[in-house]
Scaffold this active site. Structure first.
Site, PDB file in Angstrom:
ATOM      1  CE  LYS A 138      -7.570   7.186   6.159  1.00 41.80           C
ATOM      2  NZ  LYS A 138      -6.287   6.525   6.515  1.00 41.80           N
TER       3      LYS A 138
ATOM      4  CB  SER B  67      -4.878   5.937   2.863  1.00 41.10           C
ATOM      5  OG  SER B  67      -4.906   5.881   4.281  1.00 41.10           O
TER       6      SER B  67
ATOM      7  CB  SER C 294      -2.385   6.231   6.033  1.00 40.93           C
ATOM      8  OG  SER C 294      -2.235   5.294   4.997  1.00 40.93           O
TER       9      SER C 294
END
Lengths: 101, 513
Positions: free
Chosen positions: B83, B158, B182
């Site tokens: 990420k 996210s 997330s």
């Protein structure tokens, strides 16, 4: 009656040091009104939960020491690598005080 | 064993076996994934940056060492995606924000270092909501990621980039961060596995902070065992992170293998009464009910438990998250790194005006909304009314969860009340989408470990996930239950859920059990 006014949004933005455009002020006034109204429920909820302590952190860690040893750190070059402006091996920033340069 | 269509269909555990037996080389595995990204990522947009050359170098090094008979970690040569809030030296780290566009860090996060050290080729950095603020990856300043199950839909957030990369077979493993869901929610809506470990058990050094009392890094994968294998690589105390706990890593891989036998006799599972029923899509309710049947079939005892305030977790979460984020994001000031913009409206050029202009230009609307909400909650009388009350609600939610664990081993709920909605359809920057976190934020408030496991397709043939929450430091329990559920459901389906993924790109991916 909205939970927050345009002026209050502008005051918060000034505290946060964020420039907002006029349209952003409008959008955020609406969005923050909704968010603040929904967040206001927390007082109601808290009234009903009785005498509980405030919780700031899920795991209590206190006095977490480490040995005081010298370890390598960033070089000056590395530390300045992402700087928007550099002068004499230092971060170059705009003037800090309000007077004329 | 050389066809790319076979390689990318393999789980990390299967790849690990084939790499160790010499069936396939790390270079071939890495190249197959690089080719897959080239093939499908123009449609999916899971990646913000790729590091193909370094990944192939790492792979070649692994192959060389293996040939020389060196002892290697089982995941050596298995590629991974990170990420984009995990900082990586020499590779851009943007956090999905214009504030950090083109920023190349000079150091590497501990979790990235750990995967690098054991020889996992890093394929690149994955898309995310800006500063991890969102549940659909639509607030990314670099455009949304698309859900591989239906590219009109978002992949959750996210960490939608990591989840979409897994579901599109562009990577076998990924890392995410979970502040309010997330990792778990994107896992749920893409048919993949997402895990938030116990708070403090994985280092956050070099992970760009949103809300420090809630943030946790964790593994994302296509199978429960794969997540466990990665969990053991990244977990453990880190001298660079003073909030990391000096405790043994729970035996999550052993627990996943034990669970995979499909035997849950003696395990008590609590269904959270408040997190089901009204407000949950029909497809979610059906798949959840079937999953409870599957768990019963595996021998578990299912009981209903009540956590009356768990529904209020999201209210407390929104306040605490915004408050902490407003403080954490003060560091983006355009002075030492990141974007610097000078005011153009005739104001004096000073630190103050440049800071305000930089933050005005660098942050997107959702980030601004949360910072302003946080400052509001921390100022004047609101400090008592909002912030302190939110901390008290946090306390009671945590107490209710702890109390539930007196009578059950794990808690379960749907991960998200809905599948992924169409991109642009939801009111992505205000209250509408936050609702998708209604079941996930409680685990963050309590610091408890939680995971999402795929349990089938719901409305519009989009994936549904089941959430398992375990007590702090008992992460192994959720891996055992998650793996047993996975095994039992896959026996019913005859294949992993992702075998049903609609065709994407040039290759017909071969997925095997």
């Amino acid at each position: 009656m909205s939970a927050i006014t345009r002026d209050e949004v502008q005051r918060l933005a000034a505290l946060a040091q964020i420039d907002l455009t006029d349209s952003e002020v409008s959008e955020l006034t609406e969005q923050l009104s909704n968010a603040i109204e929904s967040a206001a429920k927390v007082s109601e909820v808290a009234k009903n939960v009785g005498d509980v302590p405030q919780m700031s952190h899920p795991v209590a860690v206190t006095n977490n020491f480490r040995p005081d040893e010298v370890v390598p750190s960033l070089t000056t070059e590395q530390a300045l690598a992402g700087a928007p402006a550099v002068e004499e091996e230092r971060f170059a920033v705009p003037q800090i005080l309000g007077e004329e340069p | 064993m050389s066809k790319s269509a076979q390689i990318i269909g393999l789980s990390a555990a299967q790849l690990s076996e084939k790499l160790q037996s010499g069936d396939v080389s790390a270079v071939a595995v890495t190249q197959a994934h690089i080719d897959r990204i080239a093939d499908v990522d123009s449609d999916i947009h899971a990646f913000l940056a790729q590091s193909s050359e370094q990944a192939l170098e790492t792979a070649a090094e692994v192959d060389r060492k293996r040939k020389a008979g060196e002892e290697l970690h089982p995941l050596a040569g298995v590629p991974i995606a990170l990420k984009d809030n995990i900082v990586t030296a020499d590779l851009t780290t943007t956090c999905g924000s214009k504030m950090l566009e083109d920023w190349v860090p000079v150091y590497t996060a501990t979790v990235a270092q750990r995967v690098q050290e054991i020889g996992m080729p890093i394929l690149g950095k994955t898309n995310m909501d800006e500063f991890a603020m969102g549940s659909s990856t639509e607030t990314s300043a670099f455009g949304p990621t698309r859900n591989p199950w239906n590219t009109d839909h978002h992949p959750g957030g996210s960490g939608g980039g990591s989840a979409a990369a897994l579901a599109s077979f562009s990577t076998p493993l990924a890392l995410g961060s979970d502040t309010g869901g997330s990792i778990r929610q994107p896992g749920a809506v893409t048919g993949t596995v997402g895990v938030k470990p116990t708070y403090g058990t994985v280092s956050r050094y070099g992970v760009i902070a949103m809300a420090s009392s809630l943030d946790q890094v964790g593994p994302a994968a296509r199978t429960v065992l794969d997540a466990a294998l990665l969990h053991e690589v990244i977990a453990g105390v880190d001298p660079h992170d003073n909030t990391s706990l000096n405790v043994p890593v729970p035996p999550v891989v052993a627990a996943a293998r034990e669970g995979a036998t499909g035997d849950l006799r003696g395990v008590r599972i609590g269904v959270i009464a408040e997190l089901q029923g009204e407000g949950y899509q029909e497809g979610v309710r059906l798949r959840f009910a079937e999953s409870l049947d599957a768990l019963r079939q595996a021998g578990a005892e299912i009981v209903e438990v009540s956590c009356p305030n768990i529904e209020n977790a999201l209210i407390a979460y929104d306040i605490l998250n915004a408050a902490e984020a407003s403080s954490n994001l003060a560091r983006f000031d355009g002075m030492r790194f990141g974007r610097r913009v000078e005011p153009t409206d005739g104001r004096n050029i000073s630190v103050d005006t440049v800071m305000s202009a930089s933050r005005g230009a660098g942050f997107g609307l959702e980030v601004k909304r949360r910072i302003l909400l946080g400052i509001h909650a921390l100022s004047g009388d609101n400090y008592d009314a909002m912030f302190r009350n939110a901390q008290r609600v946090r306390s009671v939610v945590t107490q209710e969860i702890s109390a539930a664990f007196q009578s059950v081993d794990v808690l379960v709920s749907p991960t998200s009340p809905t599948g992924a909605s169409v991109i642009g359809a939801a009111d992505s920057v205000s209250d509408g989408l936050l609702h998708s976190d209604v079941a996930t934020t409680a685990a963050n408030l309590a610091g408890a470990p939680a995971m999402s496991v795929p349990v089938g397709l719901g409305d519009e043939n989009l994936p549904v996930g089941l959430q398992i929450i375990a007590p702090q430091l008992a992460d192994d329990r959720m891996y055992r239950v998650g793996a047993a559920l996975e095994t039992t459901l896959q026996e019913r389906w005859g294949a992993p859920l992702l075998a049903q993924l609609p065709e994407l790109g040039q290759l017909k991916v071969e997925v095997s059990l």
